[in-house]
Design an enzyme around this catalytic site. Structure first.
Site, PDB file in Angstrom:
ATOM      1  N   PHE A  11      18.408   6.878  10.590  1.00 18.07           N
ATOM      2  CA  PHE A  11      18.418   6.522  12.020  1.00 18.07           C
ATOM      3  C   PHE A  11      17.406   7.431  12.724  1.00 18.07           C
ATOM      4  CE2 PHE A  11      21.018   6.020  16.112  1.00 18.07           C
ATOM      5  CZ  PHE A  11      20.713   4.677  16.250  1.00 18.07           C
ATOM      6  N   THR A  99      15.168   5.724   5.090  1.00 14.42           N
ATOM      7  CA  THR A  99      15.056   7.175   4.879  1.00 14.42           C
ATOM      8  C   THR A  99      13.587   7.527   4.657  1.00 14.42           C
ATOM      9  OG1 THR A  99      15.390   7.048   2.490  1.00 14.42           O
ATOM     10  CG2 THR A  99      17.375   7.205   3.853  1.00 14.42           C
ATOM     11  N   LYS A 128       8.323   2.844   1.509  1.00 13.62           N
ATOM     12  CA  LYS A 128       7.392   2.404   0.458  1.00 13.62           C
ATOM     13  C   LYS A 128       7.842   2.808  -0.946  1.00 13.62           C
ATOM     14  CE  LYS A 128       4.670   4.690   3.218  1.00 13.62           C
ATOM     15  NZ  LYS A 128       4.999   4.413   4.606  1.00 13.62           N
ATOM     16  N   GLY A 209       5.207   8.830  16.802  1.00 13.15           N
ATOM     17  CA  GLY A 209       6.154   8.452  15.744  1.00 13.15           C
ATOM     18  C   GLY A 209       5.507   7.700  14.597  1.00 13.15           C
ATOM     19  N   GLU A 212       3.982  10.454   9.069  1.00 14.82           N
ATOM     20  CA  GLU A 212       5.100  10.712   8.179  1.00 14.82           C
ATOM     21  C   GLU A 212       5.779  12.015   8.601  1.00 14.82           C
ATOM     22  OE1 GLU A 212       6.572   9.029   5.758  1.00 14.82           O
ATOM     23  OE2 GLU A 212       5.220   7.355   5.996  1.00 14.82           O
ATOM     24  N   ASP A 223       0.207   8.649   1.321  1.00 13.56           N
ATOM     25  CA  ASP A 223       0.771   7.447   1.947  1.00 13.56           C
ATOM     26  C   ASP A 223      -0.078   6.220   1.575  1.00 13.56           C
ATOM     27  OD1 ASP A 223       2.413   6.032   4.154  1.00 13.56           O
ATOM     28  OD2 ASP A 223       0.347   5.721   4.803  1.00 13.56           O
ATOM     29  N   LYS A 227       0.967   2.969  -0.646  1.00 12.93           N
ATOM     30  CA  LYS A 227       0.805   1.593  -0.146  1.00 12.93           C
ATOM     31  C   LYS A 227      -0.039   0.764  -1.117  1.00 12.93           C
ATOM     32  CE  LYS A 227       1.481   2.532   4.722  1.00 12.93           C
ATOM     33  NZ  LYS A 227       0.895   3.111   5.934  1.00 12.93           N
TER      34      LYS A 227
END
Ligand SMILES: NC(=O)c1ccc[n+]([C@@H]2O[C@H](COP(=O)([O-])OP(=O)(O)OC[C@H]3O[C@@H](n4cnc5c(N)ncnc54)[C@H](OP(=O)(O)O)[C@@H]3O)[C@@H](O)[C@H]2O)c1
Length: 342
Positions: A11, A99, A128, A209, A212, A223, A227
């Site tokens: 969250f 998460t 991912k 935001g 990471e 990252d 991907k």
């Protein structure tokens, strides 16, 4: 109208945005797809957990975590001991796994997805890790349990990519791809073109935001590598791992390099490339000069991807200035697919 019971594991930026949009716009979209959504559980690492079979009030959950408190006060039943305990017990139709990314092993997210599918839940994720490390076994498990494992948000946020390929490109073979897929590095390099420092631009990306939780994952190309693997595995039938990606980040790039690229009619961007080579797909990540006018040369945090196919030539997708809203939309679009499939 059938209820759609949603369990959120995580969250943070994405989960909170999703929860804030669910009562109005997102709820309307899901109801139009025949589902009455309610969040029956939320579990986090440090902000506690709450399960209510009749549905949690998103506004109260958001108010608690924004005030730095835990969700525990809203919980009904025995305390939640762990993420696994939450997945086993939450009364839900779909687990939304949000998460943080672990680019070296894809855990614990992969285990969360596996456990939820084994329990017979549909799974939607923006993480991912499970797609880069275990796409094929997780899809096999989902098919065996007649459930969906959907992950639109893992590349280019809510831009329809995996769902487009799944629904709209029957029989297509993707031969290669190239893309600027990491918004944080594109934002930093774009701001450096305007004379800002890399550290200032990183702070902006964090405030928005889009970075990471550990920004070195963006800056060192992890990252983008993850991907690249997600694309190769889900769209090209490969089984590549991030450790197999040839990877260079943007750490060594100076303001001078950025200016030289601009003077040469191009933009420096962190580019990920994937190409079929025999039975595997080779993936490389590194800074490249992208000529202005190329789909990958967009300004700022734009993300772009070009797919080279056998029957449809090249297909290009561009996402202008993606942020957390687009990722929350990816979760929504996958939930609509779940609602329609039931
Ligand atoms: N942000 C974006 O724009 C974006 C875009 C595309 C994809 N994604 C992906 O979406 C996922 C979520 O991103 P985010 O920005 O929302 O992350 P975030 O802000 O870091 O939030 C992560 C959430 O997961 C919880 N968490 C961490 N470890 C956990 C565990 N072991 N068990 C249960 N909960 C755990 C955290 O708990 P606490 O609240 O207690 O810390 C937090 O609520 C990530 O995988 C990310 O790579 C994000």
């Amino acid at each position: 109208m059938r209820p759609l019971r949603i369990a959120l594991l995580g969250f943070g930026n994405v989960g909170r945005r999703f929860a804030s949009l669910l009562p109005a716009d997102y709820g309307r979209v899901l109801r139009a797809a025949g589902a009455r959504p309610r969040i029956t559980g939320i579990s986090t690492a440090r902000h506690g957990s709450a399960i209510q079979s009749r549905g949690l009030d998103p506004a109260r959950c958001l108010a608690l975590v924004r005030a730095g408190r835990t969700l525990d006060a809203l919980h009904h039943g025995p305390p939640v001991a762990s993420a696994a305990d939450f997945i086993r017990r939450v009364p839900a139709d779909v687990l939304v796994e949000l998460t943080p990314l672990d680019p070296r092993r894809g855990e614990p997210a992969t285990s969360h997805v596996r456990l939820a599918l084994r329990r017979g839940l549909h799974v939607v994720t923006a993480n991912k890790g499970p797609v880069a490390f275990a796409w094929r076994p997780l899809q096999t498990l989902a098919a065996r349990r007649r459930r969906l494992f959907l992950h639109e948000g893992v590349v280019m946020d809510g831009t329809p990519l995996f769902n487009m390929a799944r629904r709209c490109l029957p029989g297509i073979t993707i031969r290669s791809f190239r893309g600027t897929l990491n918004s944080t590095t594109s934002h930093i390099l774009g701001r450096m073109e305007q004379g800002r420092s890399a550290s200032e631009a990183l702070r902006e990306a964090q405030a928005a935001g889009i970075a990471e939780a550990d920004p070195s994952l963006d800056l060192e190309g992890w990252d983008a590598a993850v991907k690249g693997c997600a694309l190769a595995n889900a769209l090209m039938g490969a089984s590549v791992r991030p450790s197999q990606v040839r990877r260079r980040g943007i750490g060594g790039i100076t303001a001078r390099d950025v200016r030289a690229a601009t003077a040469a009619g191009s933009r420096l961007r962190l580019v990920v490339r994937g190409r079929r080579s025999g039975r595997t797909v080779r993936i490389a990540v590194g800074p490249e000069r992208v000529p202005l006018g190329d789909p990958l040369s967009g300004p700022g945090a734009d993300a772009a991807l070009v797919l080279e196919t056998d029957l449809m030539g090249e297909i290009g997708l561009v996402e202008r200035g993606g942020d957390v809203d687009q990722t929350a939309y990816a979760v929504l679009s996958d939930l609509v697919a779940v609602a329609e499939a039931r």
